[in-house]
Design a protein around this motif. Structure first.
Motif: not given
Length: 176
Positions: A118, A120, A122-123
């Motif tokens: 995961e 940044e 994805d965030d």
């Protein structure tokens, strides 16, 4: 209640060569002298002689430990525990089914993640998705509010307090 067992030495005065002491037991229960027979009767339910090796062997089995515990538990409590255990098992099985369904669901490639990498990005995607959901919720609230205002204005005539579509108003409005 206090149980006191006292030993008092008795001297034998008949023998002049040596003085031999003999132990004589005096038993008291609540400061009252009692016989040894009475003490045994009162104390026997309080004391149990246990063969430690046999008890250890018996208690090494989980079923034996549970049987000892279950002997002291009322039946209605055991029934409640059994029902709760069965409910738990059914709910756990249902949860596992739902988790399996969730794993089998196919998400668009932009939302698929292997869980290990995961980033940044994805965030940021997740934050953007949450923002879109909030915007859609707000838009839905505005649409519902607008609909309610239209329904209220359409169905209610503020001049006479009657419904806009009452029998009298329908005839008047259609002819006019």
């Amino acid at each position: 209640r206090i149980l006191l067992l006292e030993h008092s030495p008795q001297h034998n005065n008949k023998s002049t060569k040596t003085t031999t002491s003999r132990l004589k037991s005096k038993c008291y229960i609540n400061d009252h002298p009692v016989t040894l027979k009475t003490l045994r009767t009162v104390g026997s339910p309080l004391l149990t002689i246990v063969d430690a090796s046999a008890a250890s062997a018996a208690l090494s089995k989980p079923s034996s430990r549970l049987a000892v515990i279950d002997a002291a538990v009322p039946n209605h409590v055991k029934d409640t525990v059994r029902m709760t255990r069965d409910d738990y098992r059914k709910l756990r099985q249902r949860r596992e089914e739902l988790e399996k369904e969730l794993e089998d669901m196919v998400l668009p490639p932009s939302f698929q993640s292997d869980g290990e990498n995961e980033t940044e990005e994805d965030d940021e995607r997740l934050a953007l998705l949450r923002h879109w959901i909030d915007e859609l919720d707000a838009f839905e609230g505005r649409i519902i509010n607008f609909r309610d205002k239209i329904v209220t204005a359409t169905l209610h005539n503020p001049e006479d307090g009657d419904s806009y579509f009452s029998k009298n108003n329908i005839g008047e409005r259609s002819s006019g």
